[in-house]
Design an enzyme around this catalytic site. Structure first.
Site, PDB file in Angstrom:
ATOM      1  N   PRO A  16      38.825  38.546  44.765  1.00 15.83           N
ATOM      2  CA  PRO A  16      38.518  39.560  43.754  1.00 15.83           C
ATOM      3  C   PRO A  16      37.027  39.541  43.437  1.00 15.83           C
ATOM      4  O   PRO A  16      36.455  38.484  43.211  1.00 15.83           O
ATOM      5  CB  PRO A  16      39.351  39.129  42.536  1.00 15.83           C
ATOM      6  CG  PRO A  16      39.667  37.689  42.755  1.00 15.83           C
ATOM      7  CD  PRO A  16      39.638  37.452  44.233  1.00 15.83           C
ATOM      8  N   MET A  17      36.383  40.716  43.459  1.00 12.55           N
ATOM      9  CA  MET A  17      34.968  40.805  43.105  1.00 12.55           C
ATOM     10  C   MET A  17      34.763  42.032  42.228  1.00 12.55           C
ATOM     11  O   MET A  17      34.908  43.177  42.693  1.00 12.55           O
ATOM     12  CB  MET A  17      34.097  40.896  44.365  1.00 12.55           C
ATOM     13  CG  MET A  17      34.056  39.618  45.174  1.00 12.55           C
ATOM     14  SD  MET A  17      32.986  39.751  46.627  1.00 12.55           S
ATOM     15  CE  MET A  17      34.025  40.720  47.730  1.00 12.55           C
ATOM     16  N   GLN A  70      44.271  40.761  39.046  1.00 13.38           N
ATOM     17  CA  GLN A  70      43.722  39.624  38.319  1.00 13.38           C
ATOM     18  C   GLN A  70      43.519  39.964  36.844  1.00 13.38           C
ATOM     19  O   GLN A  70      43.061  41.050  36.506  1.00 13.38           O
ATOM     20  CB  GLN A  70      42.382  39.205  38.928  1.00 13.38           C
ATOM     21  CG  GLN A  70      41.894  37.912  38.319  1.00 13.38           C
ATOM     22  CD  GLN A  70      40.577  37.434  38.895  1.00 13.38           C
ATOM     23  OE1 GLN A  70      39.533  38.034  38.689  1.00 13.38           O
ATOM     24  NE2 GLN A  70      40.632  36.337  39.614  1.00 13.38           N
ATOM     25  N   CYS A 100      35.657  32.599  37.617  1.00 11.32           N
ATOM     26  CA  CYS A 100      34.450  33.415  37.517  1.00 11.32           C
ATOM     27  C   CYS A 100      33.483  32.844  36.489  1.00 11.32           C
ATOM     28  O   CYS A 100      33.864  32.637  35.335  1.00 11.32           O
ATOM     29  CB  CYS A 100      34.862  34.835  37.121  1.00 11.32           C
ATOM     30  SG  CYS A 100      33.494  35.959  37.179  1.00 11.32           S
ATOM     31  N   LYS A 139      43.239  31.390  39.986  1.00 16.29           N
ATOM     32  CA  LYS A 139      42.000  31.257  40.760  1.00 16.29           C
ATOM     33  C   LYS A 139      41.050  30.370  39.965  1.00 16.29           C
ATOM     34  O   LYS A 139      40.765  30.627  38.799  1.00 16.29           O
ATOM     35  CB  LYS A 139      41.382  32.622  41.024  1.00 16.29           C
ATOM     36  CG  LYS A 139      40.111  32.517  41.856  1.00 16.29           C
ATOM     37  CD  LYS A 139      39.839  33.827  42.585  1.00 16.29           C
ATOM     38  CE  LYS A 139      38.562  33.757  43.397  1.00 16.29           C
ATOM     39  NZ  LYS A 139      37.360  33.635  42.564  1.00 16.29           N
ATOM     40  N   ASN A 200      38.456  28.871  49.379  1.00 18.58           N
ATOM     41  CA  ASN A 200      37.483  29.956  49.183  1.00 18.58           C
ATOM     42  C   ASN A 200      36.066  29.391  49.044  1.00 18.58           C
ATOM     43  O   ASN A 200      35.872  28.319  48.491  1.00 18.58           O
ATOM     44  CB  ASN A 200      37.894  30.743  47.910  1.00 18.58           C
ATOM     45  CG  ASN A 200      36.840  31.742  47.452  1.00 18.58           C
ATOM     46  OD1 ASN A 200      36.352  31.648  46.327  1.00 18.58           O
ATOM     47  ND2 ASN A 200      36.494  32.679  48.295  1.00 18.58           N
ATOM     48  N   GLY A 201      35.107  30.144  49.515  1.00 14.17           N
ATOM     49  CA  GLY A 201      33.692  29.799  49.339  1.00 14.17           C
ATOM     50  C   GLY A 201      32.949  29.707  50.649  1.00 14.17           C
ATOM     51  O   GLY A 201      33.238  28.833  51.475  1.00 14.17           O
ATOM     52  N   ASP A 202      32.011  30.638  50.854  1.00 15.57           N
ATOM     53  CA  ASP A 202      31.073  30.604  51.996  1.00 15.57           C
ATOM     54  C   ASP A 202      31.752  30.703  53.356  1.00 15.57           C
ATOM     55  O   ASP A 202      31.185  30.257  54.352  1.00 15.57           O
ATOM     56  CB  ASP A 202      30.225  29.314  51.967  1.00 15.57           C
ATOM     57  CG  ASP A 202      29.323  29.227  50.741  1.00 15.57           C
ATOM     58  OD1 ASP A 202      29.299  30.199  49.969  1.00 15.57           O
ATOM     59  OD2 ASP A 202      28.657  28.194  50.569  1.00 15.57           O
ATOM     60  N   GLY A 224      35.140  36.494  50.206  1.00 16.36           N
ATOM     61  CA  GLY A 224      34.523  37.443  49.281  1.00 16.36           C
ATOM     62  C   GLY A 224      33.301  38.108  49.879  1.00 16.36           C
ATOM     63  O   GLY A 224      33.408  39.113  50.602  1.00 16.36           O
TER      64      GLY A 224
HETATM   65  C1  LIG Z   1      29.959  40.452  42.924  1.00 17.60           C
HETATM   66  C2  LIG Z   1      31.005  39.397  42.690  1.00 17.60           C
HETATM   67  C3  LIG Z   1      31.994  39.607  41.736  1.00 17.60           C
HETATM   68  C4  LIG Z   1      32.977  38.637  41.520  1.00 17.60           C
HETATM   69  N1  LIG Z   1      33.976  38.896  40.621  1.00 17.60           N
HETATM   70  C5  LIG Z   1      34.987  38.015  40.478  1.00 17.60           C
HETATM   71  C6  LIG Z   1      36.092  38.324  39.650  1.00 17.60           C
HETATM   72  O1  LIG Z   1      36.188  39.385  39.055  1.00 17.60           O
HETATM   73  N2  LIG Z   1      37.078  37.383  39.550  1.00 17.60           N
HETATM   74  C7  LIG Z   1      37.016  36.183  40.209  1.00 17.60           C
HETATM   75  O2  LIG Z   1      37.931  35.377  40.085  1.00 17.60           O
HETATM   76  N3  LIG Z   1      35.980  35.872  41.005  1.00 17.60           N
HETATM   77  C8  LIG Z   1      34.978  36.759  41.166  1.00 17.60           C
HETATM   78  N4  LIG Z   1      33.960  36.484  42.031  1.00 17.60           N
HETATM   79  C9  LIG Z   1      34.010  35.240  42.835  1.00 17.60           C
HETATM   80  C10 LIG Z   1      34.666  35.490  44.197  1.00 17.60           C
HETATM   81  O3  LIG Z   1      36.025  35.863  44.054  1.00 17.60           O
HETATM   82  C11 LIG Z   1      34.595  34.247  45.101  1.00 17.60           C
HETATM   83  O4  LIG Z   1      35.311  33.196  44.483  1.00 17.60           O
HETATM   84  C12 LIG Z   1      33.172  33.787  45.364  1.00 17.60           C
HETATM   85  O5  LIG Z   1      32.330  34.871  45.681  1.00 17.60           O
HETATM   86  C13 LIG Z   1      33.123  32.742  46.493  1.00 17.60           C
HETATM   87  O6  LIG Z   1      33.654  33.264  47.685  1.00 17.60           O
HETATM   88  P1  LIG Z   1      32.701  33.833  48.877  1.00 17.60           P
HETATM   89  O7  LIG Z   1      31.716  32.748  49.207  1.00 17.60           O
HETATM   90  O8  LIG Z   1      33.645  34.129  50.005  1.00 17.60           O
HETATM   91  O9  LIG Z   1      32.012  35.047  48.337  1.00 17.60           O
HETATM   92  C14 LIG Z   1      32.952  37.409  42.244  1.00 17.60           C
HETATM   93  C15 LIG Z   1      31.944  37.208  43.184  1.00 17.60           C
HETATM   94  C16 LIG Z   1      30.978  38.173  43.423  1.00 17.60           C
HETATM   95  C17 LIG Z   1      29.917  37.914  44.466  1.00 17.60           C
END
Ligand SMILES: Cc1cc2nc3c(=O)[nH]c(=O)nc-3n(C[C@H](O)[C@H](O)[C@H](O)COP(=O)(O)O)c2cc1C
Length: 328
Positions: A16-17, A70, A100, A139, A200-202, A224
Protein backbone atom coordinates in the site's frame (compact mmCIF):
# COMPACT_ATOMS: atom_id res chain seq x y z
CA UNK A 1 0.08 -18.10 0.17
CA UNK A 2 -3.14 -18.52 2.11
CA UNK A 3 -4.82 -15.74 4.09
CA UNK A 4 -7.91 -17.05 5.86
CA UNK A 5 -10.01 -18.76 3.16
CA UNK A 6 -8.14 -17.08 0.29
CA UNK A 7 -5.35 -18.59 -1.78
CA UNK A 8 -3.11 -15.82 -3.12
CA UNK A 9 -1.29 -16.86 -6.25
CA UNK A 10 1.34 -15.77 -7.06
CA UNK A 11 2.40 -14.80 -3.54
CA UNK A 12 3.44 -11.34 -4.64
CA UNK A 13 1.68 -8.26 -3.31
CA UNK A 14 1.71 -4.60 -4.21
CA UNK A 15 2.53 -2.66 -1.02
CA UNK A 16 0.00 0.00 0.00
CA UNK A 17 1.34 3.45 -0.94
CA UNK A 18 -0.74 6.53 -0.20
CA UNK A 19 -1.07 8.68 -3.31
CA UNK A 20 0.17 5.87 -5.57
CA UNK A 21 -1.80 2.63 -5.21
CA UNK A 22 -5.17 3.94 -6.32
CA UNK A 23 -7.64 1.72 -8.14
CA UNK A 24 -6.09 2.45 -11.55
CA UNK A 25 -2.64 1.32 -10.43
CA UNK A 26 -3.91 -1.68 -8.46
CA UNK A 27 -5.84 -2.99 -11.47
CA UNK A 28 -2.76 -2.63 -13.68
CA UNK A 29 -0.49 -4.39 -11.18
CA UNK A 30 -2.98 -7.23 -10.74
CA UNK A 31 -3.23 -7.66 -14.52
CA UNK A 32 0.56 -7.79 -14.68
CA UNK A 33 1.04 -10.45 -12.05
CA UNK A 34 0.40 -9.13 -8.54
CA UNK A 35 -1.58 -11.67 -6.51
CA UNK A 36 -2.79 -9.00 -4.09
CA UNK A 37 -2.85 -5.20 -4.10
CA UNK A 38 -3.89 -3.37 -0.96
CA UNK A 39 -5.59 -0.04 -1.25
CA UNK A 40 -4.21 3.19 0.18
CA UNK A 41 -5.08 3.57 3.81
CA UNK A 42 -8.42 4.82 5.07
CA UNK A 43 -8.14 6.81 8.27
CA UNK A 44 -10.34 5.78 11.14
CA UNK A 45 -12.13 9.13 11.48
CA UNK A 46 -15.68 8.79 10.03
CA UNK A 47 -15.83 12.55 9.36
CA UNK A 48 -13.51 11.95 6.40
CA UNK A 49 -15.25 8.92 4.92
CA UNK A 50 -17.61 10.94 2.76
CA UNK A 51 -15.02 13.30 1.24
CA UNK A 52 -14.54 12.82 -2.52
CA UNK A 53 -11.00 11.52 -1.85
CA UNK A 54 -12.18 8.88 0.63
CA UNK A 55 -15.14 7.90 -1.53
CA UNK A 56 -12.79 7.39 -4.45
CA UNK A 57 -10.47 5.31 -2.24
CA UNK A 58 -13.33 3.13 -1.04
CA UNK A 59 -14.66 2.51 -4.54
CA UNK A 60 -13.48 -0.88 -5.79
CA UNK A 61 -15.69 -1.27 -8.83
CA UNK A 62 -14.06 -3.16 -11.67
CA UNK A 63 -11.16 -4.28 -9.50
CA UNK A 64 -10.35 -7.93 -10.19
CA UNK A 65 -9.34 -10.43 -7.51
CA UNK A 66 -9.40 -9.88 -3.80
CA UNK A 67 -10.24 -6.50 -2.34
CA UNK A 68 -7.81 -5.64 0.49
CA UNK A 69 -8.19 -2.34 2.30
CA UNK A 70 -5.80 -0.77 4.73
CA UNK A 71 -7.02 1.19 7.74
CA UNK A 72 -4.98 3.57 9.88
CA UNK A 73 -5.56 5.07 13.31
CA UNK A 74 -4.85 4.49 16.96
CA UNK A 75 -8.22 4.04 18.61
CA UNK A 76 -9.36 0.38 18.79
CA UNK A 77 -13.08 1.15 18.62
CA UNK A 78 -12.76 3.59 15.76
CA UNK A 79 -10.52 1.21 13.83
CA UNK A 80 -13.09 -1.54 14.38
CA UNK A 81 -15.76 0.78 12.98
CA UNK A 82 -13.54 1.67 10.01
CA UNK A 83 -13.03 -2.04 9.34
CA UNK A 84 -16.80 -2.70 9.44
CA UNK A 85 -17.43 0.23 7.12
CA UNK A 86 -14.88 -1.01 4.59
CA UNK A 87 -16.22 -4.56 4.67
CA UNK A 88 -19.65 -3.11 3.93
CA UNK A 89 -18.03 -1.40 0.90
CA UNK A 90 -16.65 -4.70 -0.37
CA UNK A 91 -13.34 -5.27 1.45
CA UNK A 92 -12.45 -8.98 1.71
CA UNK A 93 -9.26 -8.45 3.71
CA UNK A 94 -8.65 -5.65 6.22
CA UNK A 95 -5.07 -4.58 6.79
CA UNK A 96 -4.06 -2.56 9.84
CA UNK A 97 -1.30 -0.02 9.22
CA UNK A 98 1.49 -0.23 11.78
CA UNK A 99 4.15 0.27 9.14
CA UNK A 100 3.88 3.82 7.97
CA UNK A 101 6.18 6.42 9.50
CA UNK A 102 4.46 9.37 7.76
CA UNK A 103 4.12 12.43 9.98
CA UNK A 104 0.40 12.82 9.38
CA UNK A 105 -0.12 9.30 10.71
CA UNK A 106 2.52 9.24 13.42
CA UNK A 107 1.61 12.62 14.90
CA UNK A 108 -1.64 11.01 15.80
CA UNK A 109 0.37 8.10 17.27
CA UNK A 110 -0.79 5.77 14.56
CA UNK A 111 1.11 3.86 11.87
CA UNK A 112 4.46 2.51 13.02
CA UNK A 113 4.39 4.64 16.18
CA UNK A 114 1.93 2.11 17.59
CA UNK A 115 4.68 -0.52 17.83
CA UNK A 116 5.98 1.30 20.93
CA UNK A 117 2.85 0.39 22.87
CA UNK A 118 2.40 -3.39 22.79
CA UNK A 119 -0.70 -3.34 25.01
CA UNK A 120 -2.37 -0.99 22.55
CA UNK A 121 -1.31 -3.24 19.64
CA UNK A 122 -3.20 -6.08 21.35
CA UNK A 123 -6.31 -3.96 21.94
CA UNK A 124 -6.35 -2.76 18.32
CA UNK A 125 -5.80 -6.20 16.80
CA UNK A 126 -8.47 -7.82 18.99
CA UNK A 127 -11.03 -5.09 18.35
CA UNK A 128 -10.61 -5.20 14.58
CA UNK A 129 -10.53 -9.02 14.36
CA UNK A 130 -13.72 -9.23 16.45
CA UNK A 131 -15.45 -6.54 14.37
CA UNK A 132 -15.36 -8.20 10.96
CA UNK A 133 -15.97 -11.64 9.47
CA UNK A 134 -13.06 -11.31 7.03
CA UNK A 135 -9.34 -12.00 7.65
CA UNK A 136 -7.37 -9.13 9.18
CA UNK A 137 -3.68 -8.64 8.42
CA UNK A 138 -1.14 -6.38 10.09
CA UNK A 139 1.51 -4.33 8.31
CA UNK A 140 4.42 -3.48 10.56
CA UNK A 141 8.10 -2.64 10.69
CA UNK A 142 10.87 -4.62 12.39
CA UNK A 143 10.52 -2.46 15.47
CA UNK A 144 10.12 0.96 16.91
CA UNK A 145 13.79 1.90 16.88
CA UNK A 146 17.12 0.24 16.07
CA UNK A 147 17.61 -0.43 19.77
CA UNK A 148 14.04 -1.72 20.07
CA UNK A 149 13.46 -4.28 17.36
CA UNK A 150 10.34 -5.64 19.02
CA UNK A 151 8.90 -7.03 15.77
CA UNK A 152 8.85 -10.66 17.01
CA UNK A 153 6.97 -9.66 20.18
CA UNK A 154 4.46 -7.58 18.23
CA UNK A 155 4.00 -10.44 15.76
CA UNK A 156 3.22 -12.93 18.56
CA UNK A 157 0.73 -10.53 20.08
CA UNK A 158 -0.93 -10.10 16.70
CA UNK A 159 -1.13 -13.86 16.17
CA UNK A 160 -2.63 -14.39 19.63
CA UNK A 161 -5.28 -11.79 18.81
CA UNK A 162 -6.36 -13.64 15.66
CA UNK A 163 -4.46 -11.67 13.00
CA UNK A 164 -4.40 -13.84 9.86
CA UNK A 165 -1.20 -12.59 8.16
CA UNK A 166 1.69 -10.17 8.64
CA UNK A 167 3.59 -7.89 6.27
CA UNK A 168 6.95 -6.78 7.62
CA UNK A 169 9.02 -3.93 6.20
CA UNK A 170 12.70 -4.55 7.05
CA UNK A 171 13.34 -1.22 8.71
CA UNK A 172 12.48 0.27 12.08
CA UNK A 173 10.26 3.28 12.46
CA UNK A 174 13.27 5.40 13.42
CA UNK A 175 15.04 4.58 10.14
CA UNK A 176 12.18 5.88 7.99
CA UNK A 177 13.44 4.89 4.50
CA UNK A 178 17.16 5.42 5.15
CA UNK A 179 19.85 2.79 4.70
CA UNK A 180 19.10 -0.67 3.43
CA UNK A 181 16.28 -2.92 4.59
CA UNK A 182 17.53 -5.81 6.76
CA UNK A 183 16.04 -9.25 6.59
CA UNK A 184 17.42 -10.96 9.72
CA UNK A 185 14.63 -9.52 11.87
CA UNK A 186 12.04 -10.52 9.28
CA UNK A 187 13.44 -14.07 9.46
CA UNK A 188 13.20 -13.93 13.28
CA UNK A 189 9.59 -12.75 13.05
CA UNK A 190 8.74 -15.56 10.64
CA UNK A 191 10.23 -18.04 13.16
CA UNK A 192 8.20 -16.51 15.98
CA UNK A 193 4.75 -17.11 14.47
CA UNK A 194 2.76 -19.66 12.49
CA UNK A 195 0.68 -17.19 10.44
CA UNK A 196 1.79 -16.35 6.88
CA UNK A 197 4.14 -13.44 6.36
CA UNK A 198 4.97 -11.05 3.52
CA UNK A 199 8.58 -9.83 3.48
CA UNK A 200 8.86 -6.22 2.35
CA UNK A 201 11.56 -3.62 1.73
CA UNK A 202 13.93 -2.84 -1.16
CA UNK A 203 12.89 -5.81 -3.31
CA UNK A 204 13.59 -4.47 -6.77
CA UNK A 205 14.79 -7.33 -8.99
CA UNK A 206 13.85 -10.99 -9.51
CA UNK A 207 17.22 -12.04 -8.04
CA UNK A 208 16.68 -9.93 -4.94
CA UNK A 209 13.22 -11.45 -4.61
CA UNK A 210 14.66 -14.95 -4.56
CA UNK A 211 17.36 -13.94 -2.08
CA UNK A 212 14.83 -12.34 0.32
CA UNK A 213 12.56 -15.38 0.15
CA UNK A 214 15.48 -17.68 0.97
CA UNK A 215 16.84 -15.46 3.71
CA UNK A 216 13.57 -14.84 5.52
CA UNK A 217 11.57 -18.01 4.85
CA UNK A 218 8.66 -15.65 4.08
CA UNK A 219 5.50 -16.98 2.46
CA UNK A 220 5.29 -14.11 -0.01
CA UNK A 221 6.88 -10.85 -1.06
CA UNK A 222 5.43 -7.36 -0.94
CA UNK A 223 6.78 -4.76 -3.36
CA UNK A 224 6.29 -1.01 -3.23
CA UNK A 225 8.59 1.53 -4.85
CA UNK A 226 10.06 -0.87 -7.41
CA UNK A 227 6.59 -1.21 -8.94
CA UNK A 228 6.32 2.53 -9.54
CA UNK A 229 6.60 2.97 -13.30
CA UNK A 230 7.23 -0.77 -13.56
CA UNK A 231 4.00 -2.61 -12.78
CA UNK A 232 5.22 -5.61 -14.82
CA UNK A 233 7.79 -6.35 -12.10
CA UNK A 234 5.31 -8.83 -10.59
CA UNK A 235 5.21 -11.08 -13.63
CA UNK A 236 9.00 -10.75 -14.01
CA UNK A 237 9.49 -11.95 -10.43
CA UNK A 238 6.83 -14.68 -10.67
CA UNK A 239 8.44 -16.02 -13.85
CA UNK A 240 11.94 -15.96 -12.37
CA UNK A 241 10.86 -17.69 -9.15
CA UNK A 242 9.07 -20.40 -11.14
CA UNK A 243 11.72 -21.00 -13.82
CA UNK A 244 15.02 -19.43 -12.70
CA UNK A 245 15.00 -17.45 -15.94
CA UNK A 246 14.47 -13.78 -16.61
CA UNK A 247 11.69 -12.58 -18.90
CA UNK A 248 12.89 -10.18 -21.59
CA UNK A 249 12.35 -6.54 -20.54
CA UNK A 250 9.35 -4.90 -22.21
CA UNK A 251 10.23 -2.84 -25.28
CA UNK A 252 9.86 0.97 -25.07
CA UNK A 253 6.69 0.69 -27.16
CA UNK A 254 5.23 -1.87 -24.77
CA UNK A 255 6.11 0.40 -21.85
CA UNK A 256 4.47 3.33 -23.64
CA UNK A 257 1.36 1.25 -24.33
CA UNK A 258 1.01 0.28 -20.69
CA UNK A 259 1.55 3.88 -19.60
CA UNK A 260 -1.22 5.06 -21.93
CA UNK A 261 -3.59 2.48 -20.45
CA UNK A 262 -2.59 3.71 -17.00
CA UNK A 263 -3.21 7.35 -18.01
CA UNK A 264 -6.65 6.57 -19.44
CA UNK A 265 -7.57 4.78 -16.20
CA UNK A 266 -6.41 7.81 -14.17
CA UNK A 267 -8.42 10.26 -16.29
CA UNK A 268 -11.46 8.05 -15.81
CA UNK A 269 -10.93 7.67 -12.07
CA UNK A 270 -10.25 11.31 -11.19
CA UNK A 271 -11.62 13.22 -14.19
CA UNK A 272 -9.24 14.74 -16.73
CA UNK A 273 -8.14 17.82 -14.77
CA UNK A 274 -7.17 15.99 -11.57
CA UNK A 275 -6.17 12.83 -13.46
CA UNK A 276 -3.49 14.53 -15.51
CA UNK A 277 -1.93 15.96 -12.33
CA UNK A 278 -1.88 12.55 -10.62
CA UNK A 279 -0.45 11.12 -13.85
CA UNK A 280 2.66 13.34 -13.86
CA UNK A 281 4.57 11.43 -11.22
CA UNK A 282 3.68 8.11 -12.84
CA UNK A 283 4.92 9.37 -16.23
CA UNK A 284 8.21 10.37 -14.61
CA UNK A 285 8.58 6.89 -13.10
CA UNK A 286 7.80 5.07 -16.36
CA UNK A 287 10.30 7.08 -18.40
CA UNK A 288 13.15 7.51 -15.89
CA UNK A 289 15.35 4.82 -17.39
CA UNK A 290 14.84 6.03 -20.98
CA UNK A 291 17.17 8.43 -22.79
CA UNK A 292 15.94 12.04 -22.82
CA UNK A 293 13.54 11.50 -19.95
CA UNK A 294 14.45 14.67 -18.01
CA UNK A 295 13.59 17.10 -20.84
CA UNK A 296 10.48 15.05 -21.68
CA UNK A 297 9.26 15.08 -18.13
CA UNK A 298 9.69 18.85 -17.86
CA UNK A 299 7.58 19.24 -21.01
CA UNK A 300 4.93 16.93 -19.51
CA UNK A 301 4.85 19.06 -16.39
CA UNK A 302 3.98 22.19 -18.34
CA UNK A 303 1.01 20.63 -20.12
CA UNK A 304 -2.43 20.90 -18.58
CA UNK A 305 -4.66 19.04 -20.98
CA UNK A 306 -5.14 15.27 -20.95
CA UNK A 307 -5.10 14.88 -24.78
CA UNK A 308 -1.83 16.84 -24.95
CA UNK A 309 -0.32 14.79 -22.13
CA UNK A 310 -1.25 11.63 -24.02
CA UNK A 311 0.17 13.03 -27.24
CA UNK A 312 3.51 13.80 -25.58
CA UNK A 313 3.67 10.25 -24.20
CA UNK A 314 2.91 8.82 -27.66
CA UNK A 315 5.70 10.95 -29.13
CA UNK A 316 8.24 9.95 -26.49
CA UNK A 317 7.57 6.23 -26.84
CA UNK A 318 7.14 6.41 -30.63
CA UNK A 319 3.55 5.19 -30.48
CA UNK A 320 0.82 5.53 -33.02
CA UNK A 321 -2.24 6.37 -30.87
CA UNK A 322 -4.45 4.45 -33.32
CA UNK A 323 -2.59 1.16 -32.85
CA UNK A 324 -2.23 0.94 -29.12
CA UNK A 325 -3.74 -2.49 -28.71
CA UNK A 326 -0.62 -3.92 -30.36
CA UNK A 327 1.75 -1.97 -28.15
CA UNK A 328 0.39 -3.37 -24.92
C1 LIG B 1 4.83 7.04 -1.39
C2 LIG B 1 4.68 5.97 -0.34
C3 LIG B 1 3.49 5.86 0.37
C4 LIG B 1 3.34 4.86 1.33
N1 LIG B 1 2.13 4.74 1.97
C5 LIG B 1 1.94 3.72 2.83
C6 LIG B 1 0.66 3.50 3.40
O1 LIG B 1 -0.31 4.20 3.14
N2 LIG B 1 0.54 2.45 4.27
C7 LIG B 1 1.59 1.63 4.59
O2 LIG B 1 1.42 0.70 5.37
N3 LIG B 1 2.81 1.82 4.05
C8 LIG B 1 3.00 2.83 3.18
N4 LIG B 1 4.21 2.97 2.57
C9 LIG B 1 5.28 1.98 2.83
C10 LIG B 1 5.26 0.86 1.79
O3 LIG B 1 4.06 0.11 1.86
C11 LIG B 1 6.45 -0.10 1.95
O4 LIG B 1 6.36 -0.72 3.22
C12 LIG B 1 7.79 0.60 1.84
O5 LIG B 1 7.83 1.48 0.75
C13 LIG B 1 8.94 -0.42 1.72
O6 LIG B 1 8.77 -1.24 0.59
P1 LIG B 1 9.55 -0.97 -0.81
O7 LIG B 1 11.02 -0.89 -0.48
O8 LIG B 1 9.21 -2.15 -1.67
O9 LIG B 1 9.04 0.33 -1.34
C14 LIG B 1 4.41 3.97 1.63
C15 LIG B 1 5.60 4.11 0.92
C16 LIG B 1 5.76 5.08 -0.06
C17 LIG B 1 7.06 5.17 -0.81
Amino acid sequence: MRIGPYLIEPALALAPMAGVTDRAFRILCKRLGAGLAASEMTIDDPRFWSTPKSRSRMNHSGEPGLIAVQIAGADPLRLAEAARHNVAQGAQIIDINMGCPAKKVCNAEAGSALMRDEALVARICSAVVRAVPVPVSLKMRTGWARAHRNGPAVARIAEDCGIAALAVHGRTREELYAGAAEYDTIAAIKQAVRIPLWANGDIDTPEKAREVLRHTGADGLMIGRAAQGRPWIFREIAHFLATGERLPAPSPRQVGGLLLQHLDALYELYGEAAGLRVARKHIQWYCRSHAGSEAFWQAVNRVDSAPLQRQLVCGFFDLDPGRLAQAA
